[in-house]
Design an enzyme around this catalytic site. Sequence first.
Site, PDB file in Angstrom:
ATOM      1  N   ASP A  67       3.554  -8.223  69.114  1.00  0.00           N
ATOM      2  CA  ASP A  67       4.470  -9.197  69.722  1.00  0.00           C
ATOM      3  C   ASP A  67       4.847  -8.864  71.158  1.00  0.00           C
ATOM      4  O   ASP A  67       4.542  -7.780  71.657  1.00  0.00           O
ATOM      5  CB  ASP A  67       5.742  -9.322  68.859  1.00  0.00           C
ATOM      6  CG  ASP A  67       6.219  -7.983  68.304  1.00  0.00           C
ATOM      7  OD1 ASP A  67       5.890  -6.943  68.908  1.00  0.00           O
ATOM      8  OD2 ASP A  67       6.910  -7.984  67.276  1.00  0.00           O
ATOM      9  N   ASN A 136      16.677  -6.803  59.098  1.00  0.00           N
ATOM     10  CA  ASN A 136      16.736  -8.042  58.323  1.00  0.00           C
ATOM     11  C   ASN A 136      15.429  -8.330  57.576  1.00  0.00           C
ATOM     12  O   ASN A 136      15.228  -9.424  57.072  1.00  0.00           O
ATOM     13  CB  ASN A 136      17.094  -9.221  59.238  1.00  0.00           C
ATOM     14  CG  ASN A 136      16.033  -9.485  60.312  1.00  0.00           C
ATOM     15  OD1 ASN A 136      14.999  -8.836  60.333  1.00  0.00           O
ATOM     16  ND2 ASN A 136      16.294 -10.427  61.192  1.00  0.00           N
ATOM     17  N   HIS A 138      12.381  -8.296  58.925  1.00  0.00           N
ATOM     18  CA  HIS A 138      11.285  -8.903  59.687  1.00  0.00           C
ATOM     19  C   HIS A 138      10.122  -7.934  59.884  1.00  0.00           C
ATOM     20  O   HIS A 138      10.309  -6.728  59.925  1.00  0.00           O
ATOM     21  CB  HIS A 138      11.755  -9.508  61.021  1.00  0.00           C
ATOM     22  CG  HIS A 138      12.112  -8.543  62.109  1.00  0.00           C
ATOM     23  ND1 HIS A 138      13.086  -8.803  63.053  1.00  0.00           N
ATOM     24  CD2 HIS A 138      11.622  -7.317  62.436  1.00  0.00           C
ATOM     25  CE1 HIS A 138      13.164  -7.784  63.887  1.00  0.00           C
ATOM     26  NE2 HIS A 138      12.305  -6.873  63.549  1.00  0.00           N
ATOM     27  N   GLU A 143      10.894 -13.658  61.680  1.00  0.00           N
ATOM     28  CA  GLU A 143      12.271 -13.561  61.219  1.00  0.00           C
ATOM     29  C   GLU A 143      12.454 -14.256  59.870  1.00  0.00           C
ATOM     30  O   GLU A 143      11.634 -15.104  59.487  1.00  0.00           O
ATOM     31  CB  GLU A 143      13.197 -14.239  62.244  1.00  0.00           C
ATOM     32  CG  GLU A 143      13.167 -13.590  63.634  1.00  0.00           C
ATOM     33  CD  GLU A 143      13.983 -12.293  63.706  1.00  0.00           C
ATOM     34  OE1 GLU A 143      13.983 -11.510  62.743  1.00  0.00           O
ATOM     35  OE2 GLU A 143      14.610 -12.068  64.749  1.00  0.00           O
TER      36      GLU A 143
END
Length: 243
Positions: A67, A136, A138, A143
Site C-alpha cells: 500500500d 482493527n 486490517h 479496513e
Amino acid sequence: MEVKIVENYQEMSRLAAILLAAEVIENPHTILGLATGSTPVGLYKELITMYQNGKLDFSDVKTFNLDEYVGLAAEHEQSYHYFMKKNLFEHINMKEENIHIPRGDAADISEEALRYEQEIQKTGKIQLQLLGLGENGHIGFNEPADSFSVQTGEIVLTDSTIEANQRFFERREDVPKTAISIGIGTIMNAEKILLVACGEKKAKAVKSVVEGRVTPHVPGSILQFHPHVTVIADRAATALLKK
Ligand code: F6R
C-alpha cells in the site's frame, strides 16, 4: 493457519526473516509481497544483516508493496516509498525495476490502482506475502467493511487507523485520509502468507483473525480460508488465544 508464538519482538523478527530468507534462497527469482509499519522494521534489519554477510542475493527478486498513502510523493518522509527505501531497499541489491509500490501521487488514483493490480498479475503470483496486522484487524489497508475488497483500490482510512498511524506525523490532520491498497482477493491469491504481530495492542485482532468468525468486519479473518498461512507473534499479541 500455523501460529508460532515467540518471546519477543526480536525473536519474531529473526524467525520471520529466516522464513523470508529461505524463500529467496530456494527461489532467487521469487516475488515477495512486502509490508510497512513498525512491525517489519526488525525483520528487514535481519535481512539486511544476512545480505551484508553474503548470505542473501536480491538481484533477481521482485517485490510488490501492499500500500501507499494517497497524496504523498515517493520523496515524502512518511510515504511508504520512503519507508521501504530507508528500512530495506537502499541497503540491499534489489534492482530498481524489480521494486513495485503504488504511486500515492498519481493524477488518477483509480487508474493507478488498476495499473498496479495488472502489474502484479502480469508479473506472476506473489510467492510469499508478508503482512502486519492493524489493531482493527486490517491487512494491507483493507479496513473493516461490509464486504471484502477484491482488487487493488483506494481505501478510506478509518478513524482508528488514522489514530494508530498519527504517531508518524506531526499532527493528526497531516495523516492522509485515503490510501491505495492491494485487495483482499490479491492477498489471498499469494502462494504463502506470513503474518507478523507484536505487543498487547494486537492481542484482540490476533484472536479475531485466528479464532474468530470470518467476516469483512475483521478483514484479516479471511486468512483462515488460505491454505498456507504462518502467523509469528509474541506472547503479548497471542495472550487472548485459547491455550
Ligand atoms: C502496512 C500495512 C498495514 C500495517 C498495519 C500494522 O503496509 O499494510 O496493514 O501492517 O497497520 O502496522 P504496525 O506494524 O505499524 O503496527
